[in-house]
Design a protein around this motif. Sequence first.
Motif, PDB file in Angstrom:
ATOM      1  N   LEU A  85       0.832  -1.190   0.000  1.00  0.00           N
ATOM      2  CA  LEU A  85       0.000   0.000   0.000  1.00  0.00           C
ATOM      3  C   LEU A  85       0.873   1.248   0.000  1.00  0.00           C
ATOM      4  CD1 LEU A  85      -2.960   0.948   0.210  1.00  0.00           C
ATOM      5  CD2 LEU A  85      -2.665   0.949   2.680  1.00  0.00           C
ATOM      6  N   ASN A  86       0.631   2.137  -0.960  1.00  0.00           N
ATOM      7  CA  ASN A  86       1.378   3.389  -1.060  1.00  0.00           C
ATOM      8  C   ASN A  86       0.364   4.521  -1.223  1.00  0.00           C
ATOM      9  OD1 ASN A  86       3.355   5.302  -1.309  1.00  0.00           O
ATOM     10  ND2 ASN A  86       3.862   4.809  -3.419  1.00  0.00           N
ATOM     11  N   ILE A  87       0.196   5.321  -0.166  1.00  0.00           N
ATOM     12  CA  ILE A  87      -0.783   6.398  -0.153  1.00  0.00           C
ATOM     13  C   ILE A  87      -0.038   7.724  -0.252  1.00  0.00           C
ATOM     14  CG2 ILE A  87      -2.626   7.477   1.177  1.00  0.00           C
ATOM     15  CD1 ILE A  87      -2.749   4.741   2.716  1.00  0.00           C
ATOM     16  N   VAL A  88      -0.455   8.553  -1.197  1.00  0.00           N
ATOM     17  CA  VAL A  88       0.134   9.885  -1.342  1.00  0.00           C
ATOM     18  C   VAL A  88      -0.991  10.899  -1.211  1.00  0.00           C
ATOM     19  CG1 VAL A  88       1.418  11.450  -2.852  1.00  0.00           C
ATOM     20  CG2 VAL A  88       1.922   8.999  -2.889  1.00  0.00           C
ATOM     21  N   GLY A  89      -0.771  11.899  -0.354  1.00  0.00           N
ATOM     22  CA  GLY A  89      -1.789  12.915  -0.151  1.00  0.00           C
ATOM     23  C   GLY A  89      -1.183  14.243   0.258  1.00  0.00           C
ATOM     24  N   ARG A  90      -1.921  15.300  -0.027  1.00  0.00           N
ATOM     25  CA  ARG A  90      -1.508  16.653   0.359  1.00  0.00           C
ATOM     26  C   ARG A  90      -2.313  17.045   1.584  1.00  0.00           C
ATOM     27  NH1 ARG A  90      -3.309  21.621   0.084  1.00  0.00           N
ATOM     28  NH2 ARG A  90      -5.164  21.077  -1.098  1.00  0.00           N
ATOM     29  N   ILE A  91      -1.616  17.522   2.605  1.00  0.00           N
ATOM     30  CA  ILE A  91      -2.291  17.962   3.822  1.00  0.00           C
ATOM     31  C   ILE A  91      -2.987  19.286   3.540  1.00  0.00           C
ATOM     32  CG2 ILE A  91      -1.994  18.603   6.254  1.00  0.00           C
ATOM     33  CD1 ILE A  91       0.536  16.847   6.275  1.00  0.00           C
ATOM     34  N   ASN A  92      -4.298  19.352   3.867  1.00  0.00           N
ATOM     35  CA  ASN A  92      -5.031  20.593   3.609  1.00  0.00           C
ATOM     36  C   ASN A  92      -5.111  21.456   4.864  1.00  0.00           C
ATOM     37  OD1 ASN A  92      -7.169  19.620   5.206  1.00  0.00           O
ATOM     38  ND2 ASN A  92      -8.327  18.872   3.428  1.00  0.00           N
ATOM     39  N   LEU A 113      -6.120  14.798   4.487  1.00  0.00           N
ATOM     40  CA  LEU A 113      -5.391  14.526   3.255  1.00  0.00           C
ATOM     41  C   LEU A 113      -6.301  14.679   2.040  1.00  0.00           C
ATOM     42  CD1 LEU A 113      -3.251  11.357   4.106  1.00  0.00           C
ATOM     43  CD2 LEU A 113      -2.519  13.739   4.045  1.00  0.00           C
ATOM     44  N   ASP A 114      -5.777  15.350   1.018  1.00  0.00           N
ATOM     45  CA  ASP A 114      -6.424  15.424  -0.290  1.00  0.00           C
ATOM     46  C   ASP A 114      -5.570  14.626  -1.258  1.00  0.00           C
ATOM     47  OD1 ASP A 114      -8.417  17.170   0.624  1.00  0.00           O
ATOM     48  OD2 ASP A 114      -7.190  18.943   0.195  1.00  0.00           O
ATOM     49  N   SER A 115      -6.216  13.950  -2.201  1.00  0.00           N
ATOM     50  CA  SER A 115      -5.435  13.176  -3.171  1.00  0.00           C
ATOM     51  C   SER A 115      -4.664  14.129  -4.080  1.00  0.00           C
ATOM     52  CB  SER A 115      -6.345  12.261  -3.985  1.00  0.00           C
ATOM     53  OG  SER A 115      -7.291  13.018  -4.702  1.00  0.00           O
TER      54      SER A 115
END
Length: 191
Positions: A36-43, A48-50
């Motif tokens: 599992l590899n999750i990438v997200g931008r902290i808002n 997390l936003d994709s």
Amino acid sequence: MLSIHLINHLLQQNPEVCQQLSGYNGIVIAIKTGSLNIVGRINQHGLLDSTRKPASTTLILHDDALPKILQGQFPTLNDLAIEGDMELGIGIMMRCAQLRYTPQQDLRRIFGDETVERVVQKTEKIGRILYVLGQTLMFQAASIAPSREQQQLADQLAACTDALNAVQNQLEQANRRLDEMERQLKMYDVD
């Protein structure tokens, strides 16, 4: 995408952590565990936003960490690793270490307060019954099992029996030797 929703659900149960993570607004992080590899931008809300941007830091949970976390245990430092910006990764990891999952909130939202309370009461009753049953079984097992003194006496008796058997074997060997010596002496006897 589903994994980001699950992480956000966990974050929403911990508003103090979301508030702390909101200070990292715009930072892209990755979380790796197994395949599992999750990438997200902290808002700005600490959620997390994709995104398709590369991560500034990657938090790695080794294979043993996820089961520990799901059991409510803290992962050890051997269970975690950071790639990329170390200072940023450590800061985010320290905040994520405060995350706690409380399934009761989800159960209450799905089934309602009354149903959850009934289930909790029945579970507590079953738990008390199992506890009493376990205590009874332990008492019965203790009364059946030999006491420490009885076990020591049995061990001493077994040691004495072994020693007695050894002496008996030596006595039998001595008797055989004596019989052989008598037989040889009779051969030399002259009447």
